[in-house]
Motif scaffolding. Structure first.
Motif, PDB file in Angstrom:
ATOM      1  N   ASN A   1      22.860   8.085 -13.880  1.00  0.00           N
ATOM      2  CA  ASN A   1      22.298   8.607 -12.639  1.00  0.00           C
ATOM      3  C   ASN A   1      21.834   7.481 -11.722  1.00  0.00           C
ATOM      4  O   ASN A   1      22.034   7.538 -10.504  1.00  0.00           O
ATOM      5  CB  ASN A   1      21.130   9.554 -12.951  1.00  0.00           C
ATOM      6  CG  ASN A   1      21.592  10.965 -13.229  1.00  0.00           C
ATOM      7  OD1 ASN A   1      22.366  11.545 -12.473  1.00  0.00           O
ATOM      8  ND2 ASN A   1      21.139  11.539 -14.332  1.00  0.00           N
ATOM      9  N   VAL A  10      24.524  14.248 -15.347  1.00  0.00           N
ATOM     10  CA  VAL A  10      25.099  13.736 -14.097  1.00  0.00           C
ATOM     11  C   VAL A  10      25.689  14.894 -13.294  1.00  0.00           C
ATOM     12  O   VAL A  10      26.365  15.758 -13.848  1.00  0.00           O
ATOM     13  CB  VAL A  10      26.197  12.696 -14.386  1.00  0.00           C
ATOM     14  CG1 VAL A  10      26.845  12.210 -13.090  1.00  0.00           C
ATOM     15  CG2 VAL A  10      25.617  11.519 -15.171  1.00  0.00           C
ATOM     16  N   ASP A  43      23.615   6.539  -8.036  1.00  0.00           N
ATOM     17  CA  ASP A  43      22.909   6.343  -6.763  1.00  0.00           C
ATOM     18  C   ASP A  43      23.355   5.043  -6.104  1.00  0.00           C
ATOM     19  O   ASP A  43      23.618   5.001  -4.888  1.00  0.00           O
ATOM     20  CB  ASP A  43      21.393   6.314  -6.997  1.00  0.00           C
ATOM     21  CG  ASP A  43      20.807   7.689  -7.225  1.00  0.00           C
ATOM     22  OD1 ASP A  43      21.461   8.683  -6.849  1.00  0.00           O
ATOM     23  OD2 ASP A  43      19.701   7.774  -7.786  1.00  0.00           O
ATOM     24  N   TYR A  85      17.760  17.448 -15.435  1.00  0.00           N
ATOM     25  CA  TYR A  85      18.583  16.629 -14.542  1.00  0.00           C
ATOM     26  C   TYR A  85      18.451  15.131 -14.815  1.00  0.00           C
ATOM     27  O   TYR A  85      19.310  14.351 -14.385  1.00  0.00           O
ATOM     28  CB  TYR A  85      18.211  16.916 -13.090  1.00  0.00           C
ATOM     29  CG  TYR A  85      18.881  18.129 -12.503  1.00  0.00           C
ATOM     30  CD1 TYR A  85      19.690  18.954 -13.267  1.00  0.00           C
ATOM     31  CD2 TYR A  85      18.694  18.466 -11.164  1.00  0.00           C
ATOM     32  CE1 TYR A  85      20.296  20.075 -12.736  1.00  0.00           C
ATOM     33  CE2 TYR A  85      19.305  19.588 -10.613  1.00  0.00           C
ATOM     34  CZ  TYR A  85      20.097  20.386 -11.403  1.00  0.00           C
ATOM     35  OH  TYR A  85      20.701  21.496 -10.851  1.00  0.00           O
ATOM     36  N   TYR A 101      27.974  16.456 -17.729  1.00  0.00           N
ATOM     37  CA  TYR A 101      28.010  16.501 -16.261  1.00  0.00           C
ATOM     38  C   TYR A 101      28.358  17.897 -15.740  1.00  0.00           C
ATOM     39  O   TYR A 101      28.874  18.760 -16.462  1.00  0.00           O
ATOM     40  CB  TYR A 101      29.032  15.498 -15.723  1.00  0.00           C
ATOM     41  CG  TYR A 101      30.469  15.907 -15.956  1.00  0.00           C
ATOM     42  CD1 TYR A 101      31.166  16.663 -15.011  1.00  0.00           C
ATOM     43  CD2 TYR A 101      31.140  15.555 -17.127  1.00  0.00           C
ATOM     44  CE1 TYR A 101      32.486  17.057 -15.228  1.00  0.00           C
ATOM     45  CE2 TYR A 101      32.450  15.940 -17.352  1.00  0.00           C
ATOM     46  CZ  TYR A 101      33.110  16.691 -16.402  1.00  0.00           C
ATOM     47  OH  TYR A 101      34.412  17.082 -16.627  1.00  0.00           O
TER      48      TYR A 101
END
Length: 213
Positions: A203, A145, A207, A141, A112
């Motif tokens: 990821n 994270v 979200d 990506y 991350y």
């Protein structure tokens, strides 16, 4: 009279203005404060791909050490990696760990960045704007994270810890075969597969976590 900030804090601020920096061979220097330099030194001892190397078009990977200096005195150092056969360069992301109480020795590990941190600022500083680098960054990506701040990281890791079954189920039940992974042995393939899938699922869950708040 305002006290001058420490050199590393000044450099951290100036790194966010890429136009202030020029490159000479493997060293960047600040045009207004040339005593501030960023040196990139190759590390020939290691070139083994990490899991994010397999997200690139080409898994060729090399490593080095980035050193921030003031008047030649080292203030900070961090590993960097050159990915996709030289198309993309970034500082190595931090390791994150989330305990999995349902599995013996089952700590979940991932990579991350935290926005605003020196590592993230260096990551952005090293990023090129050319087409190939942008594509490589997009691929990178998928498995990394990026948190908005330290608090978000702490809250999200606690959220994952409390809902660990959702993460482990999605990691293990993926439809992707990952047969395309070119590793030295089956154990490395399994490790890369798990870490790539972990990054992708974290990821997705991040979200959801942000939308719920």
């Amino acid at each position: 009279m305002e006290k001058a900030r420490p050199p590393l804090e000044q450099i951290k601020q100036k790194l966010q203005q890429k136009s202030e920096w020029k490159r000479k061979e493997d060293t960047f220097y600040n045009i207004f404060n040339p005593e501030f330099t960023i040196a990139l030194e190759d590390d020939d001892r290691s070139g083994h791909p990490e899991f994010y190397s397999y997200l690139m078009m080409n898994m060729s990977t090399s490593y080095g050490i980035l050193e921030i200096k003031c008047f030649g005195t080292k203030l900070y150092s961090q590993g960097f990696t050159v990915l996709d056969s030289g198309r993309y360069i970034t500082v190595v992301p931090e390791w994150g760990f989330i305990e999995n109480d349902f599995k013996f020795n089952g700590t979940i590990s991932y990579r991350y960045y935290i926005k605003g941190s020196l590592n993230y600022i260096l990551h952005e500083f090293l990023s090129d704007d050319d087409h190939e680098a942008i594509i490589a960054k997009r691929r990178f990506y998928k498995g990394i994270v990026i948190y908005n701040n330290e608090l978000e990281k702490e809250l999200f890791e606690e959220y994952i810890y409390q809902n660990i079954s959702f993460l482990t189920k999605s990691i293990n039940n993926t439809d992707e075969s990952y047969e395309w992974l070119e590793t030295e042995n089956e154990q490395e393939k399994q490790d890369a597969r798990t870490k790539i899938q972990t990054g992708k699922e974290l990821n997705r869950l991040l979200d959801n976590f942000r939308n719920e708040r």
